[in-house]
Design a protein around this motif. Structure first.
Motif, mmCIF file in Angstrom:
data_model
loop_
_atom_site.group_PDB
_atom_site.id
_atom_site.type_symbol
_atom_site.label_atom_id
_atom_site.label_comp_id
_atom_site.label_asym_id
_atom_site.label_seq_id
_atom_site.Cartn_x
_atom_site.Cartn_y
_atom_site.Cartn_z
ATOM 1 N N THR A 29 1.028 -1.540 0.020
ATOM 2 C CA THR A 29 0.257 -0.095 0.270
ATOM 3 C C THR A 29 0.746 1.277 0.096
ATOM 4 O O THR A 29 1.638 1.421 0.935
ATOM 5 C CB THR A 29 -1.290 -0.207 1.376
ATOM 6 N N ASN A 30 0.894 2.128 -1.019
ATOM 7 C CA ASN A 30 2.094 3.197 -1.659
ATOM 8 C C ASN A 30 0.773 4.546 -1.480
ATOM 9 O O ASN A 30 0.217 5.176 -1.926
ATOM 10 C CB ASN A 30 2.544 2.757 -2.523
ATOM 11 N N LEU A 31 1.160 5.000 -0.369
ATOM 12 C CA LEU A 31 0.421 5.911 -0.321
ATOM 13 C C LEU A 31 1.160 7.786 -0.752
ATOM 14 O O LEU A 31 2.477 7.648 -0.447
ATOM 15 C CB LEU A 31 0.244 6.336 1.628
ATOM 16 N N ILE A 32 0.358 7.934 -0.787
ATOM 17 C CA ILE A 32 0.670 9.827 -1.415
ATOM 18 C C ILE A 32 -0.107 10.780 0.083
ATOM 19 O O ILE A 32 -1.237 11.041 -0.240
ATOM 20 C CB ILE A 32 1.088 10.467 -2.677
ATOM 21 N N ILE A 33 1.025 11.235 0.709
ATOM 22 C CA ILE A 33 0.110 12.179 1.480
ATOM 23 C C ILE A 33 0.619 13.781 1.429
ATOM 24 O O ILE A 33 1.853 13.912 0.994
ATOM 25 C CB ILE A 33 0.323 11.705 2.875
#
Length: 250
Positions: A29-33
Motif C-alpha cells: 500500500t503506497n501512500l501519497i500524503i
C-alpha cells in the motif's frame, strides 16, 4: 510497479509539482500524503492520464505511459482500478450495475459472466445480497465498499484510491483501510492511496511519499515516519492527529 520520474506540472504561473520522483511497488500500500495544496491529487491525476505534466515520465512496468497513443493508453487503463473520493457511483444504477459498468465497457463477457464477477466482488467486500440496492439506500461505508468492488471488477494490476476515508467515521475508516490492504496483498496489486488521514498512514503505509509545496520532502514506511526530524513532516503529522482527534470528539 509504477515509476514517476521528475514530474513537473504547472497551471499558468502556479507550479504545482516540482520534480516528483518515486517508485510504487506491487503488493504494497503506497501512500501519497501532504496537506491541502501540496500537489498529491495533481500527482495522482498525472499518473492516470487526467493531467499531462509539463515534463517527466510515468511508467507502468516499464511502459512509458505519457508517450503512448490513445489506443495504447486504453490497454493500460483496462489494468487500472479507481476508487474515487466520493465513491462516484451512478445513482440511477443498482449496486450490481455499478460493478458491471467497467465490464460492460472493456470486455465482451456474457451477462451471466459479468453477474458472476459482480457477485464475486460483492462477496470480497462483504456485501453479499446487496445487488439490487441503489446508492441512495447505502451507508457511506457501504458506498465505499461498492466503489472498491467496482474498482477490482477488472482484476486490476494497479489500484488508485483518492481519499478513501473521506467522510467516514473512525471505525468504518479502519474497515476500509484493512480491506484495501487485504486486496493489495491478496492480488499483488500496485496500490496508490492519496490521503491526509494519519490513522491510514500508521495502519497501512508500507511506502509513503510526503509532498510539501509541490516537492517530495520525505519517503519511507510508517515505521520510519515517527523517527524523522523533518519539521514540515512533523508539523503535518501533529496537525493531522490533532484535527482527527478534535473531529472524533465533536
Amino acid at each position: 510497479m509504477i515509476e514517476v520520474q521528475d514530474i513537473h506540472m504547472s497551471f499558468g504561473d502556479n507550479k504545482v509539482l516540482k520534480g516528483i520522483s518515486g517508485t510504487f511497488k506491487p503488493g504494497l500500500t503506497n501512500l501519497i500524503i501532504g496537506g491541502s495544496g501540496s500537489g498529491k491529487t495533481t500527482l495522482l491525476k498525472c499518473m492516470i492520464g487526467l493531467h499531462k505534466p509539463d515534463s517527466g515520465r510515468v511508467s507502468y512496468d516499464g511502459r512509458d505511459f505519457l508517450n503512448m497513443n490513445f489506443e495504447e493508453r486504453i490497454e493500460i487503463r483496462k489494468e487500472i482500478g479507481m476508487l474515487f473520493q466520493g465513491s462516484a457511483l451512478f445513482d440511477s444504477m443498482t449496486v450490481e450495475e455499478n460493478i458491471m459498468f467497467p465490464l460492460n465497457m472493456f470486455t465482451d463477457q456474457s451477462n451471466s459472466e459479468k453477474r458472476e464477477r459482480a457477485n464475486f466482488c460483492l462477496e470480497r467486500v462483504d456485501l453479499v445480497g446487496k445487488n439490487k440496492l441503489y446508492p441512495a439506500e447505502l451507508s457511506g461505508g457501504m458506498k465505499k465498499r461498492v466503489g472498491i468492488a467496482r474498482a477490482i471488477a477488472m482484476n486490476p494490476k494497479y489500484l488508485f484510491c483518492d481519499e478513501p476515508n473521506s467522510g467516514l467515521d473512525p471505525r468504518t475508516s479502519i474497515v476500509i483501510d484493512e480491506l484495501i490492504k487485504e486486496i493489495t496483498e491478496e492480488y499483488n496489486t500496485t496500490t496508490i492511496v492519496v490521503t491526509h488521514d494519519m490513522n491510514s498512514v500508521m495502519g497501512i503505509g508500507d511506502y509513503i511519499i510526503f509532498l510539501y509545496e509541490g516537492k517530495k520532502f520525505w519517503e519511507g514506511s510508517n515505521k520510519d515516519i515517527s523517527k524523522t526530524d523533518i519539521k514540515e513532516l512533523n508539523d503535518f503529522v501533529f496537525a493531522s492527529r490533532f484535527m482527527k482527534a478534535a473531529k472524533d470528539k465533536f
